[in-house]
Design an enzyme around this catalytic site. Structure first.
Site, PDB file in Angstrom:
ATOM      1  N   ARG A 119       0.843  -1.200   0.000  1.00 57.76           N
ATOM      2  CA  ARG A 119       0.000   0.000   0.000  1.00 57.76           C
ATOM      3  C   ARG A 119       0.873   1.243   0.000  1.00 57.76           C
ATOM      4  NH1 ARG A 119      -5.412  -1.961   2.387  1.00 57.76           N
ATOM      5  NH2 ARG A 119      -6.401  -2.172   0.378  1.00 57.76           N
ATOM      6  N   GLN A 124      -1.139   2.465  -5.888  1.00 58.39           N
ATOM      7  CA  GLN A 124      -2.582   2.579  -5.624  1.00 58.39           C
ATOM      8  C   GLN A 124      -3.430   2.128  -6.812  1.00 58.39           C
ATOM      9  OE1 GLN A 124      -3.919   6.334  -4.099  1.00 58.39           O
ATOM     10  NE2 GLN A 124      -2.838   6.063  -2.176  1.00 58.39           N
ATOM     11  N   ASP A 127      -4.106  -1.692  -6.984  1.00 62.35           N
ATOM     12  CA  ASP A 127      -4.550  -2.305  -5.739  1.00 62.35           C
ATOM     13  C   ASP A 127      -5.932  -2.948  -5.899  1.00 62.35           C
ATOM     14  OD1 ASP A 127      -5.275  -2.903  -3.160  1.00 62.35           O
ATOM     15  OD2 ASP A 127      -4.777  -0.942  -2.334  1.00 62.35           O
ATOM     16  N   SER A 130      -8.394  -2.537  -2.833  1.00 64.35           N
ATOM     17  CA  SER A 130      -9.120  -1.266  -2.755  1.00 64.35           C
ATOM     18  C   SER A 130     -10.242  -1.205  -3.780  1.00 64.35           C
ATOM     19  CB  SER A 130      -8.178  -0.084  -3.002  1.00 64.35           C
ATOM     20  OG  SER A 130      -7.308   0.076  -1.923  1.00 64.35           O
ATOM     21  N   TYR A 227      -2.802  -1.246   7.972  1.00 72.98           N
ATOM     22  CA  TYR A 227      -3.667  -2.340   8.425  1.00 72.98           C
ATOM     23  C   TYR A 227      -3.808  -2.370   9.944  1.00 72.98           C
ATOM     24  CZ  TYR A 227      -3.491  -4.368   3.775  1.00 72.98           C
ATOM     25  OH  TYR A 227      -3.617  -4.593   2.444  1.00 72.98           O
TER      26      TYR A 227
HETATM   27  P1  NAD Z   1      -9.107  -3.989   5.885  1.00 70.39           P
HETATM   28  O1  NAD Z   1     -10.033  -4.505   4.843  1.00 70.39           O
HETATM   29  O2  NAD Z   1      -7.878  -4.762   6.206  1.00 70.39           O
HETATM   30  O3  NAD Z   1      -9.924  -3.795   7.249  1.00 70.39           O
HETATM   31  C1  NAD Z   1     -11.114  -3.024   7.261  1.00 70.39           C
HETATM   32  C2  NAD Z   1     -11.120  -2.123   8.467  1.00 70.39           C
HETATM   33  O4  NAD Z   1     -11.382  -2.877   9.642  1.00 70.39           O
HETATM   34  C3  NAD Z   1      -9.809  -1.379   8.729  1.00 70.39           C
HETATM   35  O5  NAD Z   1     -10.054   0.008   8.737  1.00 70.39           O
HETATM   36  C4  NAD Z   1      -9.392  -1.889  10.098  1.00 70.39           C
HETATM   37  O6  NAD Z   1      -8.697  -0.919  10.854  1.00 70.39           O
HETATM   38  C5  NAD Z   1     -10.717  -2.253  10.700  1.00 70.39           C
HETATM   39  N1  NAD Z   1     -10.666  -3.140  11.865  1.00 70.39           N
HETATM   40  C6  NAD Z   1      -9.853  -4.211  12.086  1.00 70.39           C
HETATM   41  N2  NAD Z   1     -10.106  -4.762  13.279  1.00 70.39           N
HETATM   42  C7  NAD Z   1     -11.127  -4.040  13.828  1.00 70.39           C
HETATM   43  C8  NAD Z   1     -11.841  -4.125  15.049  1.00 70.39           C
HETATM   44  N3  NAD Z   1     -11.578  -5.057  15.974  1.00 70.39           N
HETATM   45  N4  NAD Z   1     -12.820  -3.207  15.284  1.00 70.39           N
HETATM   46  C9  NAD Z   1     -13.114  -2.230  14.368  1.00 70.39           C
HETATM   47  N5  NAD Z   1     -12.460  -2.125  13.201  1.00 70.39           N
HETATM   48  C10 NAD Z   1     -11.488  -2.999  12.934  1.00 70.39           C
HETATM   49  O7  NAD Z   1      -8.710  -2.488   5.570  1.00 70.39           O
HETATM   50  P2  NAD Z   1      -8.541  -1.804   4.151  1.00 70.39           P
HETATM   51  O8  NAD Z   1      -9.840  -1.377   3.623  1.00 70.39           O
HETATM   52  O9  NAD Z   1      -7.726  -2.699   3.333  1.00 70.39           O
HETATM   53  O10 NAD Z   1      -7.740  -0.496   4.525  1.00 70.39           O
HETATM   54  C11 NAD Z   1      -6.665  -0.537   5.439  1.00 70.39           C
HETATM   55  C12 NAD Z   1      -5.867   0.746   5.360  1.00 70.39           C
HETATM   56  O11 NAD Z   1      -5.112   0.787   4.163  1.00 70.39           O
HETATM   57  C13 NAD Z   1      -6.645   2.034   5.402  1.00 70.39           C
HETATM   58  O12 NAD Z   1      -5.908   2.925   6.200  1.00 70.39           O
HETATM   59  C14 NAD Z   1      -6.628   2.493   3.980  1.00 70.39           C
HETATM   60  O13 NAD Z   1      -6.801   3.881   3.886  1.00 70.39           O
HETATM   61  C15 NAD Z   1      -5.242   2.078   3.610  1.00 70.39           C
HETATM   62  N6  NAD Z   1      -5.050   1.987   2.157  1.00 70.39           N
HETATM   63  C16 NAD Z   1      -3.939   2.554   1.604  1.00 70.39           C
HETATM   64  C17 NAD Z   1      -3.717   2.469   0.251  1.00 70.39           C
HETATM   65  C18 NAD Z   1      -2.507   3.065  -0.401  1.00 70.39           C
HETATM   66  O14 NAD Z   1      -2.144   2.667  -1.462  1.00 70.39           O
HETATM   67  N7  NAD Z   1      -1.822   3.986   0.214  1.00 70.39           N
HETATM   68  C19 NAD Z   1      -4.617   1.782  -0.551  1.00 70.39           C
HETATM   69  C20 NAD Z   1      -5.745   1.207   0.052  1.00 70.39           C
HETATM   70  C21 NAD Z   1      -5.930   1.306   1.414  1.00 70.39           C
END
Ligand code: NAD
Length: 371
Positions: A119, A124, A127, A130, A227
């Site tokens: 990430r 991006q 991905d 996403s 994550y």
């Molecule tokens: P994910 O699908 O792994 O998890 C979904 C959400 O569940 C996350 O926000 C996580 O913090 C939350 N979670 C986990 N355990 C939990 C609990 N016990 N109670 C409540 N919530 C809980 O997450 P995702 O959608 O893949 O995104 C993860 C991160 O990656 C985010 O910060 C997103 O902005 C970031 N991201 C970055 C990029 C990049 O390229 N820079 C791209 C996509 C996502």
């Protein structure tokens, strides 16, 4: 350089890994593209649409292919005719399908898991997590609205007022953010929670109310690679108390919480479901990873204490055309970013290549699988 696009074999998989748009772009890079017959059928793409942009459509599309594109990992048994050392580029579910990964290694194939793309900003556009989560977050709300026996928006009519639905989104990653936005657009009053403190601002900026554990520290900032990790027992207890007091007032709950490489965290117990109003709806987006909700079953509406609970084993597959379009662009953006014009093929760098490469030279090579 020959690319092959397989017809997905997994039950319920409706997506396809290349669209006429991306096939055209691959051909412009100098590749030839062969597509298995019917590969795009569920995504409303006819074989003729691929032919129209210069692909061939053939049952033996994989024969001699240097790169095989899939949505899910293709069956290793069907890849015997691929070129030696061919790349398999797909969502390979490396932890869930370890046996298949081993079979790619044995076959001398180079398996590249697109869900392991780091990430980082420049990746991006590659991905798949996403692009697919975003659509899944949208669909979860639409399905919940469909099951709900009431309306989402407040309505003032001559026959009286209907109050707005209260929706609660648990887990505010990519899917959760889209779920908040979709529920808001439909007119619900939305609240949301996460373990990562960085999501608080995001929740507010979407016009929803943040509900956070205040007594025990969550994850500051973005955590490793953005994550979440497994939370302490103390945090889990505080979260359960917070959820218990909030959830009883909700009509719609969308859970999206995931921890990479682990079972989904349990966020809602049967006792908490019992505290909700009959007619409420819970959509468990994590159901395929073990579920955030006690008693949720993939692809079934389960009714508990008058509350309907639903979750799909493959939510993006419910939007095959859009999910395929975005998935296909992710694969194109990945291969095009590394395309070496002189060699006429993609050449990976270490940062992304080493992160996604599962097998090479007959061995499993990825550190996340070697543990
Ligand atoms: P994910 O699908 O792994 O998890 C979904 C959400 O569940 C996350 O926000 C996580 O913090 C939350 N979670 C986990 N355990 C939990 C609990 N016990 N109670 C409540 N919530 C809980 O997450 P995702 O959608 O893949 O995104 C993860 C991160 O990656 C985010 O910060 C997103 O902005 C970031 N991201 C970055 C990029 C990049 O390229 N820079 C791209 C996509 C996502």
């Amino acid at each position: 350089m020959k690319l092959a696009v397989v017809r997905e074999q997994a039950p319920g998989e409706t997506r396809v890994a290349a669209t006429p748009e991306t096939v055209k772009k691959f051909i412009a890079l100098g590749a030839t593209v062969a597509v298995e017959p019917g590969a795009g059928n569920h995504a409303s793409i006819a074989d003729a649409d691929y032919v129209a942009v210069g692909a061939t459509v053939a049952a033996d599309a994989v024969a001699g292919a240097n790169i095989v594109l899939g949505v899910q990992g293709p069956d290793p048994a069907g890849l015997a005719a691929a070129a030696p050392g061919a790349w398999i580029v797909a969502g390979l579910d490396p932890f869930g399908q370890r046996g298949r990964v081993d079979a790619y290694a044995t076959a001398g194939l180079e398996a590249l898991a697109m869900e392991f793309v780091p990430r980082i900003t420049r990746a991006q556009s590659m991905d798949i997590l996403s692009s697919q989560s975003n659509l899944a977050g949208y669909k979860a709300v639409i399905e919940a609205a469909n099951l709900y026996g009431r309306a989402f928006p407040m309505m003032m009519t001559a026959a009286g007022t209907i109050s707005a639905a209260k929706a609660f989104v648990m887990g505010v990653g990519v899917a959760g953010l889209q779920a908040i936005a979709t529920a808001r657009r439909l007119g619900a009053q939305v609240s949301a929670t996460d373990v990562r403190s960085a999501t608080r601002e995001q929740i507010i900026s979407l016009g929803a109310k943040p509900i956070f554990v205040e007594t025990v520290a969550g994850i500051e900032g973005e955590g490793a690679g953005g994550y979440a990790t497994e939370m302490s027992e103390e945090y889990q207890k505080a979260q359960a108390e917070l959820v218990s007091s909030h959830i009883a007032k909700q009509d719609i709950v969308i859970t999206t919480a995931l921890i990479p490489g682990r079972a989904a965290p349990r966020l809602i117990s049967d006792a908490q479901i019992a505290s909700m109003k009959p007619g409420s709806v819970i959509f468990d987006l994590a159901v395929a990873q073990g579920g955030n909700v006690e008693g949720s079953v993939p692809d079934q509406v389960v009714e508990r204490h008058g509350v309907k609970i639903l979750g799909y084993s493959n939510t993006p597959a419910k939007l095959p055309a859009d999910a395929s379009a975005l998935f296909a662009r992710n694969l194109y953006n990945f291969l095009a970013a590394f395309w070496d014009k002189e060699q006429g093929k993609p050449v990976l760098d270490e940062e992304i290549g080493n992160a996604i490469r599962l097998t090479q030279g007959g061995q499993v090579v990825n550190p996340r699988l070697l543990g």
